[in-house]
Design an enzyme around this catalytic site. Structure first.
Site, PDB file in Angstrom:
ATOM      1  CE  LYS A  22     -44.898  79.423-114.662  1.00  0.00           C
ATOM      2  NZ  LYS A  22     -44.845  78.933-116.028  1.00  0.00           N
ATOM      3  CG  ASN A  23     -47.865  75.377-112.695  1.00  0.00           C
ATOM      4  OD1 ASN A  23     -47.551  76.373-113.347  1.00  0.00           O
ATOM      5  ND2 ASN A  23     -47.695  74.143-113.153  1.00  0.00           N
ATOM      6  NE  ARG A  97     -52.939  79.906-120.050  1.00  0.00           N
ATOM      7  CZ  ARG A  97     -53.983  79.810-120.848  1.00  0.00           C
ATOM      8  NH1 ARG A  97     -54.032  80.525-121.941  1.00  0.00           N
ATOM      9  NH2 ARG A  97     -54.980  79.007-120.574  1.00  0.00           N
ATOM     10  CG  ASP A 121     -44.784  77.587-121.863  1.00  0.00           C
ATOM     11  OD1 ASP A 121     -43.699  78.170-121.876  1.00  0.00           O
ATOM     12  OD2 ASP A 121     -45.207  76.921-120.900  1.00  0.00           O
ATOM     13  CG  ASP A 321     -46.346  71.533-116.789  1.00  0.00           C
ATOM     14  OD1 ASP A 321     -46.666  71.745-117.972  1.00  0.00           O
ATOM     15  OD2 ASP A 321     -46.690  72.274-115.859  1.00  0.00           O
ATOM     16  CG  MET A 343     -53.717  67.553-121.395  1.00  0.00           C
ATOM     17  SD  MET A 343     -53.609  68.178-119.716  1.00  0.00           S
ATOM     18  CE  MET A 343     -54.214  66.774-118.800  1.00  0.00           C
TER      19      MET A 343
END
Length: 436
Positions: A22-23, A97, A121, A321, A343
């Site tokens: 996904k990223n 996002r 998120d 993640d 983070m």
């Protein structure tokens, strides 16, 4: 809103293949805006966030053709830049996002880029300063409308290469600045750049299109601007977050699972972190084999015998993640572990749901939690819960699959944002999960 009903306590068995990352896909899809030529991208995951971005690109005027499962062609030869100032775009861009990464390519190619405050998120504030400070360093003028949270950068005379030191090694920030710099005049150096495999993939793709980027894989990137970029064909890596999720699933349910085609070379410290939890992983070619942990798994201590701490860090450190996955897996381990989420300040708040299921967790503050494992002596109890974000959602799903009884997970759209057809894929290896 949809729900999952899950009957827990069932041993799973079989093979599962991770989806495309996904990223990486969020970055790669935005990069198609840098050229008027056709770009073919393979292994695109069929998930909500990616599909939203594809729709957004189409509304911008990108010609899109689906070639087959996970394969698309994109051609940005007739972009409607005026769409960026419409109410429809403000609503559409604000729901995703990853939409922030269209700004760099549009600024580079058209001299302007706008974006509403992106959504995504609910895991705490995610600052955009790194992105816009990078664009300003390249010569763009910045403006922000506080009334409707609308950001804009403009460079009607083009961008100029510059040297910059990023205030944080932001993956999306680095990607956005790189995409802006590849068409800037002169040379750009980016120090403290993110160097995740997905950012490396973006740089390799851009170089295949004619960009001149050196230092790929390090935290110092040098970009010599070029006049234009051409088309290319690119394949997205398997999703390392999903791979980590399946490792956690196998351990928690004491299942025998093979994860296929994981691209071991791009997993970094992920296998070693799970091994610190006592989980057995075998490398079989490019697959990961996880045997059923009949006797459980025991958390290792530090060399001096003190409690193990697992914390997130920029690559090549452990990805944030997967901390939610590690936390839920630790609830059934033998031993204790401190989870330190550095983070994001709201990402650990889902632990109250695990505590309701019988997990022994002490939340120290918004960033730290101590997990005291049950060693499978006490099974988690089924409950009804809601998914607050993608990674907490998959962690709760893993907990439900290991729990005694039937659990209900609400707000599963959060899980669908990051995991493709997850209920079908879990049923294929024996899970009792129903979407309603």
């Amino acid at each position: 809103m949809g729900i999952f009903k899950i009957e827990g306590g069932i041993r799973l068995k079989g093979e599962i293949t991770p989806q495309g990352a996904k990223n990486e896909a969020l970055q790669i899809l935005c990069a198609v805006l840098l050229t008027s030529d056709k770009v073919i991208i393979n292994n695109i995951p069929d998930i909500i966030d990616i599909n939203k971005l594809i729709v957004l690109l189409g509304n911008l005027g990108v010609k899109i053709q689906k070639n087959g499962s996970g394969s698309y062609s994109f051609q940005a030869d007739d972009i409607n830049i005026g769409y960026l100032e419409t109410e429809a775009f403000k609503k559409e861009g604000g729901s995703l996002r990853g939409s922030i990464m269209i700004v760099g390519p549009l600024l580079a190619r058209y001299g302007k880029g706008y974006i509403p405050k992106p959504g995504g998120d609910k895991i705490g504030r995610r600052r955009l300063d790194t992105h816009f400070e990078g664009f300003i360093n390249l010569g763009a003028k910045f403006r922000y409308n506080r009334e409707d949270h609308f950001y804009g950068v403009e460079a009607p005379d083009g961008l100029q290469g510059a040297s910059m030191l990023l205030d944080e090694a932001s993956v999306t920030g680095t990607a956005n600045i790189v995409m802006a710099a590849v068409l800037a005049k002169g040379t750009t150096t980016i120090y403290n750049a993110a160097c995740e495999p997905y950012l490396q993939q973006l740089c390799k793709m851009l170089n295949s299109m004619g960009a001149n980027i050196t230092g790929v894989g390090s935290n110092l990137l040098t970009i010599t601007g070029v006049e234009s970029l051409s088309g290319c064909e690119h394949r997205i890596l398997p999703d390392m977050i999903e791979i980590g999720s399946w490792i956690g699933l196998a351990a928690m349910t004491r299942s025998e699972i093979t994860i296929k085609d994981v691209s071991w070379d791009n997993l970094g410290v992920i296998p070693s972190v799970f091994r610190k939890l006592g989980i057995t992983l075998e490398k079989r070619g490019d697959d990961i084999y996880i045997p059923s942990h009949e006797n459980g798994y025991e958390i290792k201590t530090d060399i001096d015998g003190s409690i193990l701490t697992i914390a997130d860090a920029p690559w090549p450190g452990f990805t944030p993640d997967l901390l939610s996955i590690v936390l839920v897996v630790a609830t059934q381990a033998k031993g204790d572990v401190l989870i330190h989420q550095k983070m994001f300040e709201s990402r650990l708040f889902f632990v109250d749901k695990l505590i309701d299921m019988g997990a022994k967790i002490m939340l120290c503050d918004p960033h730290r939690a101590v997990v005291m494992g049950h060693n499978f002596q006490s099974q988690l109890k089924a409950t009804t819960m809601s998914s607050p974000d993608i990674r907490a959602g998959i962690s709760l799903l893993i907990a439900a699959l290991s729990a005694k009884g039937t659990s209900t997970i609400q707000n599963i759209e959060q899980i669908d944002r990051g995991y493709e057809n997850i209920d079908e894929r879990l049923r294929a290896i024996g899970a009792n999960i129903v979407r309603a």
